[in-house]
Design a protein around this motif. Sequence first.
Motif, PDB file in Angstrom:
ATOM      1  N   LEU A  38      40.483  33.983  46.437  1.00 19.72           N
ATOM      2  CA  LEU A  38      39.538  34.152  45.333  1.00 19.72           C
ATOM      3  C   LEU A  38      38.467  35.199  45.643  1.00 19.72           C
ATOM      4  O   LEU A  38      37.812  35.715  44.737  1.00 19.72           O
ATOM      5  CB  LEU A  38      38.888  32.817  44.967  1.00 19.72           C
ATOM      6  N   GLU A  39      38.293  35.503  46.894  1.00 24.36           N
ATOM      7  CA  GLU A  39      37.377  36.563  47.333  1.00 24.36           C
ATOM      8  C   GLU A  39      38.141  37.469  48.295  1.00 24.36           C
ATOM      9  O   GLU A  39      37.748  37.653  49.456  1.00 24.36           O
ATOM     10  CB  GLU A  39      36.144  35.963  48.001  1.00 24.36           C
ATOM     11  N   ALA A  40      39.218  38.020  47.794  1.00 23.13           N
ATOM     12  CA  ALA A  40      40.142  38.806  48.622  1.00 23.13           C
ATOM     13  C   ALA A  40      39.468  40.057  49.180  1.00 23.13           C
ATOM     14  O   ALA A  40      38.578  40.628  48.541  1.00 23.13           O
ATOM     15  CB  ALA A  40      41.363  39.203  47.796  1.00 23.13           C
ATOM     16  N   PRO A  41      39.910  40.498  50.352  1.00 30.94           N
ATOM     17  CA  PRO A  41      39.373  41.734  50.938  1.00 30.94           C
ATOM     18  C   PRO A  41      39.637  42.938  50.022  1.00 30.94           C
ATOM     19  O   PRO A  41      40.554  42.934  49.202  1.00 30.94           O
ATOM     20  CB  PRO A  41      40.147  41.872  52.249  1.00 30.94           C
ATOM     21  N   GLN A  42      38.838  43.966  50.185  1.00 36.13           N
ATOM     22  CA  GLN A  42      38.922  45.162  49.342  1.00 36.13           C
ATOM     23  C   GLN A  42      40.315  45.791  49.385  1.00 36.13           C
ATOM     24  O   GLN A  42      40.798  46.295  48.381  1.00 36.13           O
ATOM     25  CB  GLN A  42      37.856  46.192  49.751  1.00 36.13           C
ATOM     26  N   GLU A  43      40.978  45.751  50.541  1.00 41.01           N
ATOM     27  CA  GLU A  43      42.337  46.323  50.646  1.00 41.01           C
ATOM     28  C   GLU A  43      43.285  45.630  49.673  1.00 41.01           C
ATOM     29  O   GLU A  43      44.128  46.274  49.050  1.00 41.01           O
ATOM     30  CB  GLU A  43      42.892  46.184  52.077  1.00 41.01           C
ATOM     31  N   VAL A  44      43.139  44.336  49.541  1.00 43.46           N
ATOM     32  CA  VAL A  44      43.980  43.564  48.617  1.00 43.46           C
ATOM     33  C   VAL A  44      43.634  43.919  47.179  1.00 43.46           C
ATOM     34  O   VAL A  44      44.523  44.138  46.350  1.00 43.46           O
ATOM     35  CB  VAL A  44      43.819  42.052  48.869  1.00 43.46           C
ATOM     36  N   LEU A  45      42.354  43.981  46.874  1.00 38.60           N
ATOM     37  CA  LEU A  45      41.923  44.311  45.513  1.00 38.60           C
ATOM     38  C   LEU A  45      42.417  45.702  45.104  1.00 38.60           C
ATOM     39  O   LEU A  45      42.901  45.881  43.978  1.00 38.60           O
ATOM     40  CB  LEU A  45      40.401  44.228  45.391  1.00 38.60           C
ATOM     41  N   ASN A  46      42.324  46.665  46.003  1.00 38.56           N
ATOM     42  CA  ASN A  46      42.801  48.020  45.719  1.00 38.56           C
ATOM     43  C   ASN A  46      44.308  48.028  45.488  1.00 38.56           C
ATOM     44  O   ASN A  46      44.809  48.680  44.561  1.00 38.56           O
ATOM     45  CB  ASN A  46      42.452  48.975  46.864  1.00 38.56           C
ATOM     46  N   PHE A  47      45.046  47.323  46.337  1.00 39.82           N
ATOM     47  CA  PHE A  47      46.501  47.234  46.224  1.00 39.82           C
ATOM     48  C   PHE A  47      46.903  46.619  44.884  1.00 39.82           C
ATOM     49  O   PHE A  47      47.728  47.176  44.154  1.00 39.82           O
ATOM     50  CB  PHE A  47      47.032  46.405  47.403  1.00 39.82           C
ATOM     51  N   LYS A  48      46.308  45.498  44.544  1.00 40.58           N
ATOM     52  CA  LYS A  48      46.644  44.820  43.293  1.00 40.58           C
ATOM     53  C   LYS A  48      46.271  45.671  42.073  1.00 40.58           C
ATOM     54  O   LYS A  48      47.006  45.699  41.077  1.00 40.58           O
ATOM     55  CB  LYS A  48      45.960  43.452  43.226  1.00 40.58           C
ATOM     56  N   LYS A  49      45.165  46.398  42.164  1.00 34.74           N
ATOM     57  CA  LYS A  49      44.735  47.256  41.058  1.00 34.74           C
ATOM     58  C   LYS A  49      45.754  48.367  40.814  1.00 34.74           C
ATOM     59  O   LYS A  49      46.100  48.660  39.659  1.00 34.74           O
ATOM     60  CB  LYS A  49      43.361  47.850  41.366  1.00 34.74           C
ATOM     61  N   LYS A  50      46.249  48.969  41.873  1.00 35.80           N
ATOM     62  CA  LYS A  50      47.239  50.043  41.715  1.00 35.80           C
ATOM     63  C   LYS A  50      48.527  49.519  41.105  1.00 35.80           C
ATOM     64  O   LYS A  50      49.124  50.167  40.248  1.00 35.80           O
ATOM     65  CB  LYS A  50      47.500  50.726  43.056  1.00 35.80           C
ATOM     66  N   VAL A  51      48.950  48.347  41.527  1.00 33.43           N
ATOM     67  CA  VAL A  51      50.164  47.757  40.948  1.00 33.43           C
ATOM     68  C   VAL A  51      49.925  47.406  39.487  1.00 33.43           C
ATOM     69  O   VAL A  51      50.764  47.691  38.625  1.00 33.43           O
ATOM     70  CB  VAL A  51      50.619  46.525  41.761  1.00 33.43           C
ATOM     71  N   LYS A  52      48.782  46.828  39.191  1.00 41.23           N
ATOM     72  CA  LYS A  52      48.466  46.449  37.802  1.00 41.23           C
ATOM     73  C   LYS A  52      48.461  47.663  36.877  1.00 41.23           C
ATOM     74  O   LYS A  52      48.957  47.599  35.748  1.00 41.23           O
ATOM     75  CB  LYS A  52      47.104  45.750  37.757  1.00 41.23           C
ATOM     76  N   GLU A  53      47.905  48.789  37.343  1.00 38.65           N
ATOM     77  CA  GLU A  53      47.789  49.985  36.511  1.00 38.65           C
ATOM     78  C   GLU A  53      49.100  50.768  36.376  1.00 38.65           C
ATOM     79  O   GLU A  53      49.200  51.630  35.517  1.00 38.65           O
ATOM     80  CB  GLU A  53      46.690  50.888  37.068  1.00 38.65           C
TER      81      GLU A  53
END
Length: 180
Positions: free
Chosen positions: A50-65
């Motif tokens: 629920l408070e994932a590290p920035q590397e995870v957030l960046n990775f998920k954002k790229k996949v989402k987009e």
Amino acid sequence: MKIVAIVGSIRKDSYNLQLAKHIENRYKHQFELEILDLGPLPMYNQDIELEAPQEVLNFKKKVKEADAVLWVTPEYNSSIPGVLGNAIDWLSRVEKVMNGKPSIIMGSSMGILKSVKAQMHLRDILFASGLNSPVLGGNEVYVGAVHEKFDADGNLTDNATIAFLDGVISNFQDWMKQYV
């Protein structure tokens, strides 16, 4: 069309990475491909999801987009590599960014059986296990004896493989018209 590639090997000279780079370079006028680096992803841990590290957030954002995901995987112990499973774990939790996102699967190996079992397992994970990612069927890419098909500079030199990939990519682009 924007595609992200997720390569199941983090080895610097990975043949699967070379295959993804071939796709990126050969078809750069047809779509944008970004190869994502799985190396910085921490191991999935539900305690921090629920408070994932920035590397995870960046990775998920790229996949989402992205409009689609290209999965390129070797086979480890008759299945997908751990690094790929870890990436899938992050993608499948909280904000489920793979839900409905189209996928295409490829893989290579120095052996005869290529990455058949890994790709079959990955197909099950992506579609049947609840990730709900439609996978292009009937266009399986299994590059065997891969060490004989790339030159020392990482260029795919096998004309039959290149021609086959041209057909698969064309089929993928036609199939993607229903999603973009």
